[in-house]
Structures are given as structure tokens and as C-alpha cells.
Motif scaffolding. Sequence first.
Motif, PDB file in Angstrom:
ATOM      1  N   ALA A   9       0.821  -1.208   0.000  1.00 14.84           N
ATOM      2  CA  ALA A   9       0.000   0.000   0.000  1.00 14.84           C
ATOM      3  C   ALA A   9       0.851   1.251   0.000  1.00 14.84           C
ATOM      4  O   ALA A   9       0.544   2.228  -0.696  1.00 14.84           O
ATOM      5  CB  ALA A   9      -0.937  -0.003   1.208  1.00 14.84           C
ATOM      6  N   GLN A  64       0.906   7.785  -5.676  1.00 14.65           N
ATOM      7  CA  GLN A  64      -0.204   8.703  -5.865  1.00 14.65           C
ATOM      8  C   GLN A  64       0.130  10.104  -5.351  1.00 14.65           C
ATOM      9  O   GLN A  64      -0.199  11.105  -5.996  1.00 14.65           O
ATOM     10  CB  GLN A  64      -1.450   8.170  -5.160  1.00 14.65           C
ATOM     11  N   PHE A  66     -11.735  15.967  13.407  1.00 17.12           N
ATOM     12  CA  PHE A  66     -12.797  16.320  14.359  1.00 17.12           C
ATOM     13  C   PHE A  66     -12.277  16.999  15.608  1.00 17.12           C
ATOM     14  O   PHE A  66     -13.036  17.206  16.554  1.00 17.12           O
ATOM     15  CB  PHE A  66     -13.574  15.064  14.759  1.00 17.12           C
ATOM     16  N   ALA A 126     -11.519  19.825  18.067  1.00 17.57           N
ATOM     17  CA  ALA A 126     -12.204  21.110  18.202  1.00 17.57           C
ATOM     18  C   ALA A 126     -11.818  21.725  19.526  1.00 17.57           C
ATOM     19  O   ALA A 126     -11.355  21.045  20.448  1.00 17.57           O
ATOM     20  CB  ALA A 126     -13.716  20.933  18.111  1.00 17.57           C
ATOM     21  N   PRO A 159     -12.927  23.927  22.916  1.00 16.76           N
ATOM     22  CA  PRO A 159     -14.142  24.170  23.703  1.00 16.76           C
ATOM     23  C   PRO A 159     -14.573  25.625  23.604  1.00 16.76           C
ATOM     24  O   PRO A 159     -13.767  26.552  23.693  1.00 16.76           O
ATOM     25  CB  PRO A 159     -13.721  23.793  25.124  1.00 16.76           C
ATOM     26  N   ARG A 187     -19.053  26.313  28.054  1.00 16.63           N
ATOM     27  CA  ARG A 187     -18.938  25.228  29.010  1.00 16.63           C
ATOM     28  C   ARG A 187     -19.167  23.873  28.371  1.00 16.63           C
ATOM     29  O   ARG A 187     -18.489  22.908  28.685  1.00 16.63           O
ATOM     30  CB  ARG A 187     -19.950  25.423  30.139  1.00 16.63           C
ATOM     31  N   ASP A 188     -20.102  23.791  27.503  1.00 15.20           N
ATOM     32  CA  ASP A 188     -20.487  22.482  27.012  1.00 15.20           C
ATOM     33  C   ASP A 188     -20.546  22.433  25.502  1.00 15.20           C
ATOM     34  O   ASP A 188     -21.292  21.646  24.938  1.00 15.20           O
ATOM     35  CB  ASP A 188     -21.838  22.091  27.605  1.00 15.20           C
ATOM     36  N   ARG A 189     -19.837  23.282  24.845  1.00 15.38           N
ATOM     37  CA  ARG A 189     -19.835  23.265  23.397  1.00 15.38           C
ATOM     38  C   ARG A 189     -18.399  23.345  22.904  1.00 15.38           C
ATOM     39  O   ARG A 189     -17.547  23.945  23.541  1.00 15.38           O
ATOM     40  CB  ARG A 189     -20.644  24.445  22.838  1.00 15.38           C
ATOM     41  N   VAL A 190     -18.209  22.733  21.774  1.00 15.21           N
ATOM     42  CA  VAL A 190     -16.906  22.775  21.128  1.00 15.21           C
ATOM     43  C   VAL A 190     -17.113  23.186  19.685  1.00 15.21           C
ATOM     44  O   VAL A 190     -18.200  23.020  19.121  1.00 15.21           O
ATOM     45  CB  VAL A 190     -16.189  21.415  21.212  1.00 15.21           C
TER      46      VAL A 190
END
Lengths: 1044, 241
Positions: free
Chosen positions: B121, B129, B174, B176, B178, B181-184
Motif C-alpha cells: 500500500a 499517488q 474532528f 475542536a 471548547p 462550558r459544554d460546546r466545542v
Amino acid sequence: MAMRCQSCGSANTKGSKFCSSCGARLKQSTKGRCPECGTFNSLRNVFCDECGARLAPAAPGLDDRIGEGSVRGLSLPRREPTPDEDSPDWLAELRSSFTEPDREETDQVQAAAPLTEGGASPVESPPPPADDDMPGWLRDISQPSDVADTSVEPGASPAVPGVGAGEVPTWLQEALEKPDSASDSRPVDDTGSPHLDADELPDWMADLSPETDQDTESEPGDLPSWLQEAGPQDTPSDIPSAADEEGAPEPGELPDRLQEARPLETPPDPQPTAAADEGADIEPAELLDWLREVAPKETSPELAPEAGMGVEIEPGELPDWLQETLAADDTAIEPDELPDWLAKITPEETAPELEVAADEDTEVEPDELPDWLEKITPEAEETAPAAEDAETESGELPAWLDKIAPQENQPDVPQATDEEPEIEPGELPAWLEESEYDDASPDSPAPLIPDADRPDGEPEKPAPPASTIPSEADTLTDWLGATAPLADSQLAPTQPMAGTGPLVPPELPDWLAAVDDSAATGLPEWLVEDDDESIPPAADSTLPTPGLAQEALPAPPDAAPPEEEADSLPSWLSQTEADFSPIDEAHALKPIAMIDEPSITGGEARVAPAGLPDWLASLDSLAELEELAEEAAPETLDRLPADGEAAPVEPELPQAAIPEWLQALKPKELVDDVTGAGGAAGLEPAETDGLLQGVRGALVAEAIVSAPPATRAPTRLAVTEQQQAHTKALEQIIRPGLAPKPPSTAALPAWERLERAAIPIIVFLAILLPTFLGGSPLTDGDASAVPPPGITDTFNLIERMPDSALAVVAFDYSPAEAGELEPLSSILVRHLMSRGARILAVSTTPTGSEIAQGVFDKLSDDYGYVYGTDYLNLGYVPGGAAGLQAFAATPWRLFSGADYLGITRASRAAQAASSLTDSLADADLILIVTAARDDLAAWIEQVGRLPDMEKVGMAAGVSAGLEPWVRPYYQSDAPQLSGLVSGIPGASQYEFLINQQYSLRQSHAATNVRDGQTVGLAAVSLMIAAGLVWGTASSLIDRRRGNG
Amino acid sequence: MAEATIQALGVALGFVLTLMIYSYLLGDNPLYRLAVHVMVGVGLGYAVVVIIYGVIVPQLIGPFERILTGEAIEAGERIQVVAAVLAVFLLLKLSPRTAPLGNVAMGFVMGVGSAVAVGGAVLGTLLPQVSATSLALVPGSEPSVLPDQSGLANVLAALVVVTGTITSLLYFHFAARPVGRDRVQRPGWIVVSAQLGHAFLMITFGSLFAGALIASLSVLTERVQFLIWAPGEILRLLNLG
């Protein structure tokens, strides 16, 4: 420091109650939550900032916990004990039961507030603590053996100038010289009233009456260091050095705290009142600092200006309590000389009493009357007769006095009710109305000195005059309202005023009777009793105002002359720093409790039932207490006689030792200083946050444990609603396929059944249409097709092969893909056969060999190919990628046995196919026909990358679905595939090229499939379009009909 | 039985089985299930027969047979003995008691297979490639992305390829930061690149789906044409038509 909202995480200003972003209620950083109002307070707060409720309860067993030592990792974190923690448990309980209305006000009336409690409910106060709960110094106080030698040292401290015989309190002198409890050494004047001698003034009183310190020459440095350090640090600066001042200072010169403590009605220049006493020999500098802090809070506005002025105490310069005492001593006090705050305490009914007293000694000039007295005087003159004739109506008496009224029937109490001024019930302050005297019947006031509390054989104590009882409730300010009970509490039974006859028993509350009872014996009741006797609960509440209580003590019949009392000054007070001897902490605490002991009148040795005073509670740190403990303590205080009897003199006192509970309270820094462990540098940092904020010595382990986890809270990815919808849709698609679905037994609707059958029928018909028509109507035939580069490259690659070239064809597809790839493989094999190439067929799938054999069977006859000579089917190549690598390196080793047809290599040795050498690099072309990407990648990666394979052309015929994966191998800067043919369209185009090149053998197999596929694809596309149109139309129709 | 008859039976069997499979259009039925089971069973049985007679017998038993019979064997065939021993140990994996004995053989198979696959591979796909795509961005390089186009077109094409490759890879990034407090949230440039990569992926998947659809339709066409062709062929083979 900002506070973070726990709802939205926004930062808010410290102290905010609500979040500025989301409005959520913010949790204060401090953790002390008020049990009353729920307000969060600082951890150091003893009282609530909002409602004044007590926050820090007494910590029972704190000494035990701290005494265990701080074993890191095991024990609790050590915290600097607060002043409350320094207090005994019983005192802490008393404190906890007291709620201050306001913190600032509490600070201002620090001394008066506790007295309010005691004065309000002396009877209902909690029982005295048990002997175990009593601190050691209190137990020592009651030791009769320690008293003997305390009174035999008049003027024991020559280092204190001016402190002579009068330095010994009378109560001590009485206790020493007159063990008889009934005896009273308090001097009595001509009228029989106790003479208020300045020498008898305790030091704290000397602070309150600076005039008496005029003759005192002692310097501030004469004070023992422990006394100087005991008081607040700001006290010396706040209190003017009264010893050097001439005349009363201006109000502005008063310290702030004194001005705050000063009543609003206080006249700016209070007029001096009648001198109550003379010869106060103690200078203010000799006063205890804590007395300066405590006593002036009630009287400092009036006392501080006169500090150190004259020998004689002017009545107006005396505090109210002293004025009351003076009044009781027949000392004329001019009403106008009284301070305004006294007006609040002094009820209207008191005014006549004062006048009565003034009638005998001092004439009160109307102009000299203060404003408050001027307001009171007319009414008082109208309503209140002279003390001798004063008759107090029952209805006019305060409630608590009315409850005392039944005591007038006591035989031992002089009946003087008819001489008391009448007090209107409405004139009583609220605190009086709410007092515990409400329990008693107003018609039967409790006896001032209950019989039960009176020692047997003790002569009857005269009740204090009514004038000493404040009843001017309406004129009381708030702060005086708090102090008013104190005033009442201090109105212990006083000696009868001259010419006024015996006091009216109902005027004295019960608790005063108890106090008086003990006062008659020279010691309070709790001291008179055995060691096991508990301390009166009201002790704490009567801390710093001993004079008021002392003034009310009745004069003993055989009071000692003032000269003798002058020698009764405690030796500890007369000692200087040089004279200090090592004294344990327990002894150091005794003066605290004995603060109230010196009697103004000097008649009785009365120890106020006090616990730790407020000044001790207000100590900033335990270090001060330690320093205080290290300083000298009065040796005489632990030698108080019990039961009024002088204890035998002990030549040698046992060596005192610091109690364990006090040892446990010792701060760590002090221990380090002593041991040299580090001192200040060894101080552990104070906690900055959390419950232990401000606490030093917290264990490191505690900090680690209490610290928030270092790992960030798990966060969730931001998922949009659209993504959620897609997820649900995918779940709806996948989930039914995962779960076994039973066959549906319900018959489908006719329309669905028709639809389900119509679609395949249409597709079938569309596919068959070119067959029936003889060609595709959608294509113009092979001529119109323009082959893509991959097809032409593949075609040219085969065309450029030399004659009898060896081509290896890999049939790597299963029967499932045969419908698409068999036409492609067939056209490639046809082209090879057309070129006369030797063909060697292999397959990496088990079924590929059979498919290859089928292709050869169909085409071999057309091109005259013979198995073994022109072509050979080696069969299946096992091992996947490794097998291919091995096949590329040694093809015959892998196929050392029989081939697909079972023909061994030995039998086919002469065959043409065996001309293949030991390496696959000897081949001229490698064609891979596959529908799997891995199979093609294995050929490219394991075979095509070999160094010798560069000269070998490699082409691929793949499925149409595999073309996107394979094209990068072909269409790149260094192509790994020389040609690429994909799907039926590619096969058809390749077929077109072959038909053009080799017209003798035309083939249309791939073209037929392509035609059917094209028509079928068109039919499918049309049905999909029709479905979209139908769905859209149905949706629009439903919306118009309102069904959507 | 004549070969033609056998061929006729084979075509007839194929015809019947094809109809049984397409009977699923009317719903799930035993004929469809029978046809599926027959297809799976025949395919597996055929594979077993092929492996036995195409791999085991000629490559494992054959050398031993020749050794036992004293026939001359090639030098490379002697190593088949080692392979045979490892194969026997692989059979010990069938029993839990003797399974550990097969670990060596399994490790050998997995190790060799992984090494060959990874090496192939990397050297056969990844590096060629990547180099081909990067070289396409060099103006002076030989145009290969669009062989028939000019150098600029090839550079642009190579740029599209590179952009599509990078952005498609960034789509699967993926990581990310923060936010609150609870979101990224991923960085902005990654979000934009991921969206572009998402577009490339959609185009690719669309192409794959189209190819798969065409392939399936090709198979259907072949089968439908077979259904039309089979009866006549059967009759021809049986000389009935």
C-alpha cells in the motif's frame, strides 16, 4: 475576582447576586450561608452581613480536634480559631443564641448587645455549664484556697504610681478580710449609703471616669504588656490620651467609634454632674485596653473628654451607670449634667429619683438640666413625687416590674412600693414588654430577691430605688434599646438611698435578686456555690458593665472605710511587666472574667458571672491570646474565696500549666517561633478560596482533594438540527435492516401492488426494447462512440504486443459480476486471440477460474486456441496479496502441481504456455478484470511495483462502479495502469474498436448489453423524474386541500 | 448424457434460478429464499472444491506425495513442509484447548499478510499517488492529469485534485476547541475546508453510486437478456428448436 455563573459560565462582578447574562442567581464565593436569611457570608463572618444572625456556632470539641495535631493527609485542616472558638462552649452557646440586628451596630454596641440578652431573660437563660464545660480559669476562680493572699498586699505594685490601697477591689478585700458572706466592706457614707470611693473604682471604671485619674501619675507603660496587648490595636489611637488633656475635648476629637457609640441626643458639651467620688488614683493609661474598648462604647462620648481631668468626678462626666450609682449613693446629680444617652436610659420616672437625690446633696439648676431632662423634668415633677413619697402605681409600672410586684409581700424585702413612681405601661420599651417577665402576673411582680436564691440567714437586701430602673422607653434609641436591658440588668439591688427608705422589691427583676443575693455574700452565686456549680448563663451578657451591677449592691452594714479598700487593688493590676511571673494561659484569662469584679462602691467583692468578654472574642488571632497568656495574670484571681470565706493562705501555689484546650488553640506560627521551625517564613499560605478561605495550615492533601478536577468537563460536539435530522433519517434506514423483520402477512394495497409490479416490468421492457428493435434507439451505433483514452491505450497496448506475446489475464470477479465483466473480459480475450497472444489465465477468487474457463471455451473455437498450447488456465491464486507477490516472483512454483484442468506441468512441458519463465516479468501484458478494488490494488501494489515489471504493460478492465477508484492509477503523472476499460460502455467502445480493427469476427455482445442498459437507465431516470413530479404535485395538492 | 443436454440443463437451471430471484419483486417468498440459499451454498461449495483441488492437493499434498514416492521435487517445494506444519497448527485453533498452539501459525499468517499489505500500500499506492499529484502542480512537469490538455489546465486540474484530497482529509478532522462550558467548535478554517472537502466527498460518492447503479443495471440487463435468450438456447441445445 469575577464570579462565574454556573448556568451560563459568564463572568460576573464579584458580589453580584444575579448573573448579568442569564439572570441566574449566583452563588457567592463564600460558603457561609446564613441559617436565617440564606445570605452567603464570608467565612470569617461571625454574624450575618444581612440579618446579623450568628453564623459561626460554637465549636464544641474544637480544642480536642485541634489538639490532635495536624497529621498531614489524615487530620482535618487546621484553621485559625476565631474569637468564638476561643470562647468556652457555654459562652459560644450564649453567643449563638444572640442575634444582632446589624453588624455595624453590633460593633458599635459590642459591649451592650450581650447585656441585652442577659438583661432580657436572666431567668430563662440557659443553665450554667457543667464543671467539665467550664474553662479551667473559671474553675480556678472558685478555688477558695487561692484567695487568701490576694488581699494582703495593699499596694503590692509600687511600679504603679498612685495605686495604693485603693487598688484592691473591695469585693476582694471583703473576701479576704471578711469571709463572712453577710459582711460587706463597702464604705458607707453618712447616710448609710455606700460611699463611692475613687480608689474603689476598678480600672475599667477608671477608664470610664477619667476625672478620677487626675492624680494618677502612672504612665501607660505601667500597664502590663498583656493588658496593653489584650485590647484592640486601634484602641490607643482611638482613645485620646486622657491623662494629659485639660478640659473636655471637643466631640470631634473623640474617636470615631466613640462618636458612633455616642447617642444622637448627646449634647456636644455635657455638663458635669455631681462628683460621685474622689480620689481616683488610677490613670486611664493603666486601664485595660479592652476596657477602653468595651466601656467607652457606652459612655465614652461623655467620659473620654474628661479623662484625666480632676480628682473629683463630676456627675456629668460620669457615665450613666455611674450617675445612677451616685444617685443611689445620695450623690447629687444634676439632671442637666447627665448625658443625653442617659436620658434614653433614664426614664421619666427616674428623674424624680434623681431630684430626690439632688435634694439631699446637690441642687439641680434648671439651666443646667440637659435637654432631655428638661423635657422630662416637668412631667416628672408633676407625676413623680420625692423619693420618700414616691408611689408607683401598679399600672404605671413596667411589665417586668409589675411581675416583680408580688415580691413586695416578701417579708425580707422592704416594702417601698408606695414610694415608687408610677410607670405607665405604654412607656415601657418593647424589649421590656417582650421580656420573660411577661410570664409572671403583672399583679404579682416577682420578688427582687427570691427567697430561694437568698442564702439562709442572709440579711435582707434593700431593693434598689425605682429611680435606678429605666422606664423611659419611648425616649430610647435603638442602640439604647439594646443596651436598655443591660441597664436593667445592671440595676442590681442597690443600697437604699438616703432618706428614701428601703427599695421597692418589685422594681428588681428576679435575676437581679440572684445577683444581689450573691453580692450580699461578697461573691456571686455561681462562685459561692461549689465548684460543680455551673456558671450563671447571664454571665456573658453582663460582661463589660460591672459598674452598674456593682452600684446596685447593697451596702454592707459593716463596710470598710475607703482607706482600707484602697489596699484592695488586685496585685495583678499593680504589677508591672518586670514583676510578671510566668503564668499560664488559664490565669491569663481570669482577669477577663474578673473584669466586673471591682465594685464601684467597694462594698462587695462581686465577680460578675461572665465568661469570656467581648474583647477576648474580638481578638484578631489566637496569637494575641497567646501573648496575653504569656503575660502576667493576676495571681489573686485564682485565689478567690468560696462562699465568701477567705481561703487559707497557701504559701506555695502549684505550678500552673496551660490547659490542653488552650495548647491546642495555639497557632502553628507561634509553635514554629518557639521551636525555631520557621517563624513567619514557615507560615503556610492561607486558603484563597472555598470553605477554608483565609484559613492557614490547611493540609495540602485537602487542597488537592478539594481542587476541581484538572480534566475538563466532557464537552459535546455541536450538532446542528440538520445533522440530527440526518442522523434520524439514517437510523430509520438502517435500523429496520438490522432487526429481523417478519414477513408481512397483510396484503398490500392495490395501488402499491401495482406500483411494485409496474416498475420492474417497465425496466424489463425498457431493457428488452433494443433487443426487440435490433438496436438501441438512443445510440447511433458504434461509429458515434468516441473511445476514451483508457480504452484506446488498452487497445494500443494489445495491438503493440509482439507476436506470440504472453499475456496474463486475471479473472478476478465472481459470477455475481459476470453480467457486467464477462462482456468486457470476453472482448479483451478476443482482442488477445486476435493478436495471437498466448494467454495465461489466473484468478484471485475461487470462482474466477471457472469464469475464465467459460470465456476460453466460448472463444477458443473461434480463434483456434488450444488449451495448453495457446492458453492455460492456472486457476486460483491463493494467499491474497502475498500469493500474488509469490506468483509474480515464481509463477511456476505456485502452480507446481496441476492447473485448473488438472494437467500437471510435466504433462504440459511441451506446451507453448509453459514458455513462461520463472518470473512474471517475462510476460508482455497483464490484464486484470475485476470488480473489487482490493483485487486490483493487490495486483498493482504487489506485482506492478516490482522492479522488473516496468516493461510489462498492465491494463485493467473494471466494473463501472470501480472506475472512480481505479482511475488515479491510470490518470497520473506516473501511471501504474497503461490502460483502463470500465463497464459495459467501455466494453462496447472497445468492441467497436475491435470490430473496426478486426472486421472478420464481429462481436456485438457488449453493445447489446449497452443498448439494453441505456434504455433501461433511461426508463429508470424517467420513473424517478415521474416520481418526483408526482410527489411534488401530491404535496401541492395536499397543501391546497389543507391536508398538508 | 450428452454435453449439449448438460449445457441445456445448466441454462435451464440458470433460467429458473433467475426467475426465482426476481420473484422477490412480488415480495419475500420461499422461491427467492431457496434461490439465495442455493446460490450461497453452491458458491461456497464450489470455492471449497477449488481450494481443495486447486491449492491443498497440488501445493500441500503433492509435495508430500512426491517426497513419499521418491519423486523429484523442486527446491521451493520443500518449504511447503513448513507451510503444512503451520497449517496443521492453524487447525488446532478450532479447539479452545489447542488454540494457543495455533497462535504461532496465526501470527505468521497475520504478520506476513500485514507486512505485505502495508508495504504494498505504501510503495504501490500511497507514495506513487502522492508524488504524482504533487508533481502535477509543478508547471514544468509532464502533464498527466489531463494528458491532452495544456500545462496550465493540468496544473489547475492537479490543484483541484490536491485541494480535493486535502479538504477531504480535513473533513475527518474532528479536533475542536471548547467554546463555553459544554460546546466545542472546530477552527474556522477547518470548518471551511471541511465543507469544501464535504463537497468533494459528495461528488465522489455520487460518482461511485452512479457507477454502482450502472453496474447493477448492466447485470440486470444481462440477466434480462439471458431470460430472453435462455429458452431459445435450451431448445437449441436440445435440438428442439
